[in-house]
Design a protein around this motif. Structure first.
Motif, PDB file in Angstrom:
ATOM      1  N   ASP A  58       0.830  -1.210   0.000  1.00  0.00           N
ATOM      2  CA  ASP A  58       0.000   0.000   0.000  1.00  0.00           C
ATOM      3  C   ASP A  58       0.865   1.262   0.000  1.00  0.00           C
ATOM      4  N   ARG A  59       1.904   1.283   0.835  1.00  0.00           N
ATOM      5  CA  ARG A  59       2.803   2.446   0.865  1.00  0.00           C
ATOM      6  C   ARG A  59       3.531   2.613  -0.469  1.00  0.00           C
ATOM      7  N   THR A  60       3.939   1.494  -1.046  1.00  0.00           N
ATOM      8  CA  THR A  60       4.634   1.546  -2.335  1.00  0.00           C
ATOM      9  C   THR A  60       3.731   2.137  -3.408  1.00  0.00           C
ATOM     10  N   LEU A  61       2.498   1.673  -3.500  1.00  0.00           N
ATOM     11  CA  LEU A  61       1.582   2.173  -4.532  1.00  0.00           C
ATOM     12  C   LEU A  61       1.306   3.663  -4.360  1.00  0.00           C
ATOM     13  N   ALA A  62       1.339   4.147  -3.139  1.00  0.00           N
ATOM     14  CA  ALA A  62       1.086   5.569  -2.889  1.00  0.00           C
ATOM     15  C   ALA A  62       2.217   6.464  -3.394  1.00  0.00           C
ATOM     16  N   MET A  63       3.384   5.865  -3.730  1.00  0.00           N
ATOM     17  CA  MET A  63       4.506   6.673  -4.210  1.00  0.00           C
ATOM     18  C   MET A  63       5.134   6.139  -5.495  1.00  0.00           C
ATOM     19  N   ASP A  64       4.470   5.213  -6.165  1.00  0.00           N
ATOM     20  CA  ASP A  64       5.019   4.638  -7.394  1.00  0.00           C
ATOM     21  C   ASP A  64       4.638   5.496  -8.609  1.00  0.00           C
ATOM     22  N   PRO A  65       5.610   6.056  -9.335  1.00  0.00           N
ATOM     23  CA  PRO A  65       5.311   7.005 -10.412  1.00  0.00           C
ATOM     24  C   PRO A  65       4.394   6.476 -11.513  1.00  0.00           C
ATOM     25  N   TRP A  66       4.632   5.274 -12.019  1.00  0.00           N
ATOM     26  CA  TRP A  66       3.829   4.814 -13.154  1.00  0.00           C
ATOM     27  C   TRP A  66       2.490   4.245 -12.729  1.00  0.00           C
ATOM     28  N   TYR A  67       2.399   3.719 -11.520  1.00  0.00           N
ATOM     29  CA  TYR A  67       1.090   3.347 -10.991  1.00  0.00           C
ATOM     30  C   TYR A  67       0.244   4.605 -10.834  1.00  0.00           C
ATOM     31  N   LEU A  68       0.827   5.662 -10.279  1.00  0.00           N
ATOM     32  CA  LEU A  68       0.096   6.914 -10.089  1.00  0.00           C
ATOM     33  C   LEU A  68      -0.237   7.575 -11.425  1.00  0.00           C
ATOM     34  N   ALA A  69       0.651   7.463 -12.409  1.00  0.00           N
ATOM     35  CA  ALA A  69       0.355   8.014 -13.744  1.00  0.00           C
ATOM     36  C   ALA A  69      -0.849   7.313 -14.357  1.00  0.00           C
ATOM     37  N   LEU A  70      -0.971   6.032 -14.096  1.00  0.00           N
ATOM     38  CA  LEU A  70      -2.124   5.270 -14.576  1.00  0.00           C
ATOM     39  C   LEU A  70      -3.386   5.650 -13.802  1.00  0.00           C
ATOM     40  N   ARG A  71      -3.259   5.754 -12.503  1.00  0.00           N
ATOM     41  CA  ARG A  71      -4.422   5.963 -11.640  1.00  0.00           C
ATOM     42  C   ARG A  71      -4.952   7.398 -11.645  1.00  0.00           C
ATOM     43  N   ASP A  72      -4.060   8.367 -11.679  1.00  0.00           N
ATOM     44  CA  ASP A  72      -4.459   9.758 -11.465  1.00  0.00           C
ATOM     45  C   ASP A  72      -4.377  10.581 -12.740  1.00  0.00           C
ATOM     46  N   ALA A  73      -5.332  11.471 -12.892  1.00  0.00           N
ATOM     47  CA  ALA A  73      -5.274  12.424 -14.007  1.00  0.00           C
ATOM     48  C   ALA A  73      -4.083  13.354 -13.787  1.00  0.00           C
ATOM     49  N   GLN A  74      -3.476  13.763 -14.863  1.00  0.00           N
ATOM     50  CA  GLN A  74      -2.374  14.706 -14.784  1.00  0.00           C
ATOM     51  C   GLN A  74      -2.493  15.719 -15.909  1.00  0.00           C
ATOM     52  N   ARG A  75      -1.790  16.788 -15.796  1.00  0.00           N
ATOM     53  CA  ARG A  75      -1.801  17.800 -16.848  1.00  0.00           C
ATOM     54  C   ARG A  75      -0.899  17.317 -17.978  1.00  0.00           C
ATOM     55  N   VAL A  76      -1.423  17.281 -19.189  1.00  0.00           N
ATOM     56  CA  VAL A  76      -0.665  16.898 -20.374  1.00  0.00           C
ATOM     57  C   VAL A  76      -0.759  18.069 -21.345  1.00  0.00           C
ATOM     58  N   LEU A  77       0.382  18.567 -21.790  1.00  0.00           N
ATOM     59  CA  LEU A  77       0.419  19.775 -22.608  1.00  0.00           C
ATOM     60  C   LEU A  77       0.913  19.458 -24.018  1.00  0.00           C
ATOM     61  N   PRO A  78       0.019  19.279 -24.977  1.00  0.00           N
ATOM     62  CA  PRO A  78       0.468  19.011 -26.348  1.00  0.00           C
ATOM     63  C   PRO A  78       1.023  20.278 -27.001  1.00  0.00           C
ATOM     64  N   LYS A  79       2.006  20.107 -27.867  1.00  0.00           N
ATOM     65  CA  LYS A  79       2.593  21.204 -28.632  1.00  0.00           C
ATOM     66  C   LYS A  79       2.780  20.688 -30.049  1.00  0.00           C
ATOM     67  N   LEU A  80       2.372  21.465 -31.041  1.00  0.00           N
ATOM     68  CA  LEU A  80       2.460  21.048 -32.436  1.00  0.00           C
ATOM     69  C   LEU A  80       3.345  22.003 -33.209  1.00  0.00           C
ATOM     70  N   THR A  81       4.265  21.457 -34.002  1.00  0.00           N
ATOM     71  CA  THR A  81       5.055  22.225 -34.944  1.00  0.00           C
ATOM     72  C   THR A  81       4.881  21.560 -36.300  1.00  0.00           C
ATOM     73  N   VAL A  82       4.501  22.342 -37.312  1.00  0.00           N
ATOM     74  CA  VAL A  82       4.316  21.819 -38.672  1.00  0.00           C
ATOM     75  C   VAL A  82       5.430  22.400 -39.522  1.00  0.00           C
ATOM     76  N   SER A  83       6.141  21.547 -40.250  1.00  0.00           N
ATOM     77  CA  SER A  83       7.197  22.025 -41.134  1.00  0.00           C
ATOM     78  C   SER A  83       6.952  21.513 -42.543  1.00  0.00           C
ATOM     79  N   GLY A  84       7.498  22.226 -43.509  1.00  0.00           N
ATOM     80  CA  GLY A  84       7.393  21.808 -44.902  1.00  0.00           C
ATOM     81  C   GLY A  84       6.019  22.023 -45.518  1.00  0.00           C
ATOM     82  N   GLY A  85       5.209  22.852 -44.890  1.00  0.00           N
ATOM     83  CA  GLY A  85       3.872  23.119 -45.424  1.00  0.00           C
ATOM     84  C   GLY A  85       3.930  23.954 -46.690  1.00  0.00           C
TER      85      GLY A  85
END
Length: 189
Positions: free
Chosen positions: A157-184
């Motif tokens: 239980d303590r491990t799961l409370a501090m495991d990065p990829w378990y928490l990434a799966l379980r909890d929503a996080q801020r994800v910031l997409p950035k787009l660059t288009v080249s050769g248009g």
């Protein structure tokens, strides 16, 4: 708090490999306590797809390839991206449990983690009303140890409370997409 054996008894019973894990981890913890700012990091992982769907992914000195099956237009030349996502959870959870057990002088002969994820694959094509993300994920953890079950459960239980990829799966996080288009055609970068 659980009634634990003395640390001297715990550490004496540890296999040599667990002692190495414990000593290495304690060294890292001491450095992080002394310089908390050094514990912050940014990892950069880059993937490139040229012809087809196979994606060559690199991070530092490591690289891997992902691809999709023929039914999705790929060549099935490598595992799909979701494989690596589940590998991250399985590996991270299993290693984190084993690391904490070793640091605390508990002997876990083996840790086995199984991830089962349910999907509605039609959602990646915009069909139906299900989300494209996983509908449910189950993480099954099996520990082989002579430690009592309450001690094992509390450590997991303590491990799961501090495991990065378990928490990434379980909890929503801020994800910031950035787009660059080249050769248009309009001369943009």
């Amino acid at each position: 708090m659980l009634d634990m054996k003395t640390k001297t008894e715990d550490f004496a019973a540890q296999p040599d490999r667990d002692r190495v894990i414990r000593e290495t981890q304690n060294g890292v913890i001491a450095r992080m306590k002394a310089r908390p700012e050094d514990a912050k990091s940014t990892l950069v992982t880059t993937g490139r797809i040229d012809d087809g769907l196979a994606c060559t992914v690199e991070q530092g000195r490591f690289s891997t390839v992902t691809d999709l099956g023929r039914g999705m237009g790929g060549d099935a030349s490598a595992p799909p991206p979701g494989f690596h996502a589940r590998v991250a959870i399985v590996g991270c959870v299993g290693m984190a449990i084993k690391m904490l057990a070793a640091r605390e002088g508990l002997v876990f002969r083996s840790v086995e983690v199984t991830v089962e994820t349910d999907f509605d694959d039609s959602a990646i094509f915009g069909l139906g009303s299900s989300p494209a993300g996983p509908l449910e994920t189950r993480v099954d953890i099996r520990v082989e140890s002579d430690e009592d079950e309450a001690t094992v459960r509390e450590l997991v239980d303590r491990t799961l409370a501090m495991d990065p990829w378990y928490l990434a799966l379980r909890d929503a996080q801020r994800v910031l997409p950035k787009l660059t288009v080249s050769g248009g055609a309009d001369g943009r970068e």
